[in-house]
Design an enzyme around this catalytic site. Structure first.
Site, mmCIF file in Angstrom:
data_model
loop_
_atom_site.group_PDB
_atom_site.id
_atom_site.type_symbol
_atom_site.label_atom_id
_atom_site.label_comp_id
_atom_site.label_asym_id
_atom_site.label_seq_id
_atom_site.Cartn_x
_atom_site.Cartn_y
_atom_site.Cartn_z
ATOM 1 N N HIS A 1 -7.593 -5.505 -0.562
ATOM 2 C CA HIS A 1 -6.435 -4.609 -0.642
ATOM 3 C C HIS A 1 -5.158 -5.429 -0.534
ATOM 4 C CE1 HIS A 1 -4.217 -0.976 -0.494
ATOM 5 N NE2 HIS A 1 -4.041 -0.918 0.820
ATOM 6 N N SER B 1 0.833 -1.194 0.000
ATOM 7 C CA SER B 1 0.000 0.000 0.000
ATOM 8 C C SER B 1 0.875 1.256 0.000
ATOM 9 C CB SER B 1 -0.970 -0.067 1.181
ATOM 10 O OG SER B 1 -2.021 0.840 1.021
ATOM 11 N N ASP C 1 -8.858 -4.038 -5.986
ATOM 12 C CA ASP C 1 -8.370 -3.273 -4.833
ATOM 13 C C ASP C 1 -9.142 -1.974 -4.670
ATOM 14 O OD1 ASP C 1 -6.716 -1.724 -3.004
ATOM 15 O OD2 ASP C 1 -5.107 -3.126 -3.467
#
Length: 515
Positions: free
Chosen positions: A484, A228, A454
């Site tokens: 995610h 991320s 995502d």
């Protein structure tokens, strides 16, 4: 309201802890001419996490004598004055389980946020990286401003309860004024309580800390796993130190070409896409979907629920009520992983019956609130790092002009994310740039993994990261999945590709697709 943090593991750890209810800083203000690259770390058993890290118990050992150890690394407070005052960067590691002769070095993780504590997140997910531990010491850290690394502090717990309950999607002038005033008050509290650190928590600062970390750990190259926001941090590191990049993986990729507005709009589309997938999944099952007859019916009922909550909140977790903002936040949190879709279904069922407990638990986990009402500093750190990085400062008038575009992207999340652009308005420190520079000519290959479903870091960002890293650096891998991130989904194809590169140096064929 801050936009949802771009983090998976830290958010899901907090969610798991909170949903079970249904079923201190270590800085060192030294100065002088010491060579920080020559410092020796004093590794000790890890203490229980501080409140800023999220609380809880000390990390449990892994198999094969996998004892977690913690240490504090000295780093310059101001990298423009490397001989000045130092701060403490909190590290955690577990040593390699394999033959020492085959050990590659340290594998450093950043799990995202910005603002997530790596010291608490790595142990929570450590058993998922056992194969990587056969050739690496697994290492993570609290970036500066986070957890035990000189944490940025803003409002107290009581104020944070009110802040996250407020109406973050104003419908008239009075509500807009209230939101603007609340944002200014929060930002002023950050300046008052953390004035010395706010200019020094940028992603560039954290990247320089990582290169110091590499040297202190005794590694010639930085071997890295960024998830991320950790992909943005990794990209900035590769730009600053391309010759020092070893084997690196970026998973759940932040689009490095977007400014704050474009990123918020991308998240609106991403969360809407995930909500579409959730609704389709619920209504496609053999048994009846309890929250709607068709996918569109599910989404229409959610939109109506949020509209009703705007004027009439329902019972949440005493004494708090479930407001429109808290419900939207809770829905977004559940979309971070397909594993939590059943909790979203349960939360919506409850809310339609007038009870908001599950959605509020989900919202609390996004905001870093524990069951005892204490907050980690993830919200404060998230805003502080974003505002140090992002140059644009948006006005309420600008946001209002942009509302139609955001609503077109998502009638559920559009307003919420549009108004989140006010987070850095009147911030005490100027932002660095419109978007990060991740060009890394000369770097070793970096494996870039994008997930088509995502919500927080939409899939399109992976290809743009590959292009921005430069020719011959980024290698794209696609995972056709939900949630995610990709590696922690335990998809065998993804894990084989990532493990093959990190353990054996085998670069997957560019354009590989896993499903």
């Amino acid at each position: 309201m801050p936009k949802p943090p771009r983090t998976r593991a830290a958010a899901l750890t907090a969610t798991a802890l909170l949903l079970s209810a249904l079923l201190a800083g270590c800085g060192d203000d030294g100065s002088g001419d010491e060579d920080l690259t020559a410092q020796e770390l004093s590794w000790k058993d890890c203490p229980a996490p501080s409140q800023a890290q999220g609380g809880g118990g000390s990390p449990s050992p892994l198999p094969d004598d996998g004892t977690w150890q913690c240490a504090t690394m000295k780093a310059p407070r101001d990298w423009d004055d490397p001989k000045g005052d130092t701060i403490g960067i909190e590290l955690i590691r577990v040593k390699s389980s394999g033959d020492e002769s085959r050990r590659i070095g340290s594998l450093i993780f950043n799990f995202g946020g910005p603002g997530g504590s790596g010291v608490t997140t790595l142990p929570a997910f450590g058993d998922g990286y056992e194969k990587l531990r056969t050739r690496y010491d697994l290492v993570s850290f609290d970036p500066r401003g986070v957890g035990r690394s000189e944490p940025v502090l803003c409002a107290n717990d009581q104020r944070l309860d009110a802040y996250f309950q407020q109406d973050s999607t104003p419908d008239d002038g009075a509500e807009r004024t209230e939101l603007v005033d609340s944002t200014k008050e929060f930002n002023a509290a950050c300046e008052k309580n953390s004035e010395e650190m706010l200019p020094h928590v940028s992603t560039t600062d954290a990247a320089r800390d990582m290169d110091l970390m590499r040297q202190v750990l005794g590694d010639d190259k930085l071997h890295y796993f960024g998830i991320s926001y950790g992909t943005e941090l990794g990209g900035v590191y590769a730009h600053l130190f391309p010759g020092n990049v070893g084997r690196a993986v970026f998973d759940a990729v932040v689009d490095p070409t977007q400014n704050a507005e474009q990123g918020a709009l991308g998240q609106a589309r991403g969360f809407q896409r995930a909500l579409d997938n959730f609704a389709a999944d619920c209504t496609s099952k053999v048994e009846d979907c309890p929250i709607g007859d068709t996918a569109q019916d599910v989404k229409d009922r959610i939109a109506k629920l949020l509209k009703d909550l705007d004027s009439k909140p329902i019972e949440g977790i005493f004494p708090r009520q479930l407001t429109q903002s808290a419900a939207t936040n809770g829905i977004a949190q559940a979309l971070y992983s397909k594993e939590f879709w059943p909790y979203l279904t349960q939360g919506l069922e409850e809310a339609y019956d007038g009870t908001g407990r599950t959605l509020m638990l989900l919202s609390d986990s996004m905001n870093g609130r524990s069951e005892n009402g204490e907050y980690s500093n993830i919200a404060a750190a998230n805003i502080s790092i974003n505002c140090a990085d992002d140059k644009p400062r948006y006005t309420p008038e600008y946001v209002e002009r942009k509302l139609p575009e955001f609503r077109s992207a998502s009638n559920v999340f559009g307003d919420f994310l549009a108004w989140s652009m006010l987070s850095c308005t009147d911030w005490a420190v100027a932002g660095a740039a419109d978007h990060p520079d991740v060009g890394a000519a000369g770097s070793a290959p970096i494996l870039v993994v994008g997930n088509t479903g995502d919500p927080a870091t939409p899939y399109e960002g992976a290809r743009r990261m590959v292009q921005a890293l430069g020719k011959g650096v980024g290698v794209e891998l696609t995972y056709r999945g939900q949630g995610h991130g990709a590696y922690d989904s335990k998809n065998k194809c993804v894990q084989d590709a990532v493990n093959g590169y990190l353990l054996d140096g085998k670069v997957p064929t560019a354009g590989t697709v896993c499903s």
